[in-house]
Write an enzyme that holds these catalytic residues in place. Structure first.
Site, mmCIF file in Angstrom:
data_model
loop_
_atom_site.group_PDB
_atom_site.id
_atom_site.type_symbol
_atom_site.label_atom_id
_atom_site.label_comp_id
_atom_site.label_asym_id
_atom_site.label_seq_id
_atom_site.Cartn_x
_atom_site.Cartn_y
_atom_site.Cartn_z
ATOM 1 N N CYS A 137 -2.767 8.380 3.876
ATOM 2 C CA CYS A 137 -2.756 7.948 2.470
ATOM 3 C C CYS A 137 -4.128 8.121 1.834
ATOM 4 O O CYS A 137 -4.233 8.439 0.647
ATOM 5 C CB CYS A 137 -2.328 6.483 2.379
ATOM 6 N N GLU A 156 0.886 -1.171 0.000
ATOM 7 C CA GLU A 156 0.000 0.000 0.000
ATOM 8 C C GLU A 156 0.914 1.208 0.000
ATOM 9 O O GLU A 156 1.596 1.473 0.980
ATOM 10 C CB GLU A 156 -0.924 -0.026 1.223
#
Length: 456
Positions: free
Chosen positions: A264, A230
């Protein structure tokens, strides 16, 4: 340097010695030995340890939140919320892992068998390379499913959150898990390759920067080991004329400055239909200006400092690039005077493709405003980045909802809300935001051998 440095003051609070080669070898040996026996424990036993760990997290939430705030600057309220979310994550997998990993029957007659099915089995030791922005939750969303699947974990955490890293291994041990089920390795980035190449490590998961992901993926690929990555995002937040504008503005502010802008899945690019652009922009800027920036331990603070001095410098560089190329600063845009790594909530308009902000992720409380003439242009702007993690669209028009769900190029689409990670939903991205999924059933199966069973 592996150290706790208070972002609110810049003061080094505590330093830690990196693990020696001997320490690393002992951890690898213990992990491999534990994996051989732990895989045979029952789901019921693992669930008992998971719930006990969750109980400890809840009982210690205030102290743990204060420690996290000291290490990376998030507000106390958000830090405590993170601790409680971790407890929820442990309980979710305690309650659901056995069903998620139950044998999956196949059509036995079609394959000429008396029985045929797929069985999920643990693969062993998994290396987790985690970032500082959610010091516990990022690691727990790996640890909870991995442990319930029967795997064991080695945590290489970011070097600025060592106390969080050590606490997580300790609370899992105190929850009853056998020694070696989850260990923290205080190592720098330079030591990762040798650990990942060790034959006792079966796979790796990383949340972090794109360069770090590329490096880990290349090493794991050379070793033929599975990875989940990720790698961040530059999430769009699209607002159409039918949206509830006040709700969209309020959510937009939270979506941009959550975790002091260091998430994020924070919305970073606000793409607004021209019919409501001026009204949205005025309300959004006013709301961003009204936020209180300051001491993250003060309950009245909305936005604390950035976690590192370098992180603030990176934000300043991206803002300066946009302004130099003609963008307009509607609020903020200049670091705050005094100690600590503070940067104010900032809104930048007039962003064009030659500016770095158009495609790059700004990891701080900086929002980019874009004007779109219609759905097609909104989608063009939204997808004009190499990232594809989360996305948001605000509209009550059914046809527009269908378009955004179908055409936003991201791993997640949230309609009339902001992107949030839930244990119940798969989490991950497309393109340079990474590969694989965390959370939900998808996450627990990532580090399992899906074994085909055929009985004649």
């Amino acid at each position: 340097m592996i150290a706790t440095i208070n972002p609110a003051t810049g003061e080094t609070v505590k330093t830690f010695d990196p693990a020696s080669d001997d320490d690393i070898e002992k951890a690898l040996a213990l992990g491999a030995e534990t994996a051989r026996t732990y895989r045979s424990t029952t789901f019921a036993q693992r669930a008992q340890w998971m719930r006990a760990t969750a109980d400890l997290l809840e009982a210690e939430a205030d102290d743990v939140a204060a420690m996290m705030t000291l290490e990376m600057g998030k507000t106390l309220a958000s830090a405590k919320g993170e601790v409680l979310k971790c407890a929820k994550g442990f309980r979710y997998y305690a309650d659901n892992a056995e069903e998620m990993l139950a044998d999956e029957p196949a059509d036995s007659a079609a394959v000429d068998a008396s029985q045929a099915y797929a069985r999920y089995q643990p693969i062993g030791v998994v290396l987790a390379i985690m970032p500082w922005n959610f010091p516990l939750w990022q690691a727990v969303r790996f640890a909870a499913p991995a442990l319930m699947a029967g795997n064991v974990g080695l945590l290489k955490h970011a070097s600025n959150v060592p106390q969080s890293a050590l606490y997580l291994a300790d609370v899992i041990r105190r929850g009853g898990f056998p020694e070696g089920c989850f260990q923290t390795l205080l190592i720098g980035a330079g030591a990762v390759e040798s650990v990942l190449r060790d034959p006792r490590v079966a796979a790796a998961t990383l949340t972090g920067s794109e360069p770090a992901g590329r490096s880990v993926a290349a090493i794991a690929g050379d070793e033929v080991k599975h990875t989940v990555l990720e790698l961040g995002g530059s999430d769009p937040f699209v607002v159409m004329p039918s949206a509830d504008l006040d709700a969209a503005v309020s959510t937009a502010v939270t979506a941009r400055v959550q975790n002091n802008g260091q998430s994020c899945i924070a919305a970073k690019r606000f793409i607004v239909h021209t019919d409501v652009y001026d009204e949205f922009a005025a309300k959004f800027v006013d709301a961003m200006k009204a936020l209180t920036v300051g001491d993250p331990t003060d309950p009245d603070t909305d936005v604390g400092p950035l976690a590192t001095d370098q992180g603030r410098a990176d934000v300043e560089e991206l803002v300066a690039d946009a302004v130099e190329r003609g963008a307009e600063t509607l609020c903020g845009g200049t670091r705050l005077d005094g100690p600590g790594w503070y940067y104010p909530p900032t809104v930048i308009a007039g962003i064009t493709p030659e500016m770095r902000m158009y495609t790059e992720e700004v990891f701080g409380p900086v929002a980019g405003l874009y004007r779109a003439a219609d759905v097609d242009e909104a989608l063009d702007i939204a997808n004009a980045t190499d990232f594809g993690l989360g996305s948001n669209a605000w509209t009550t028009d059914a046809a527009e909802v269908d378009r955004f769900i179908a055409d936003l190029d991201a791993g997640q689409v949230f309609i009339n809300g902001m992107t949030v990670s839930y244990p119940e939903l798969p989490f991950g991205g497309t393109r340079r935001s990474g590969t694989g999924r965390e959370l939900a059933a998808h996450g627990i199966r990532e580090f399992c051998n899906v074994k085909t069973v055929w009985i004649g």
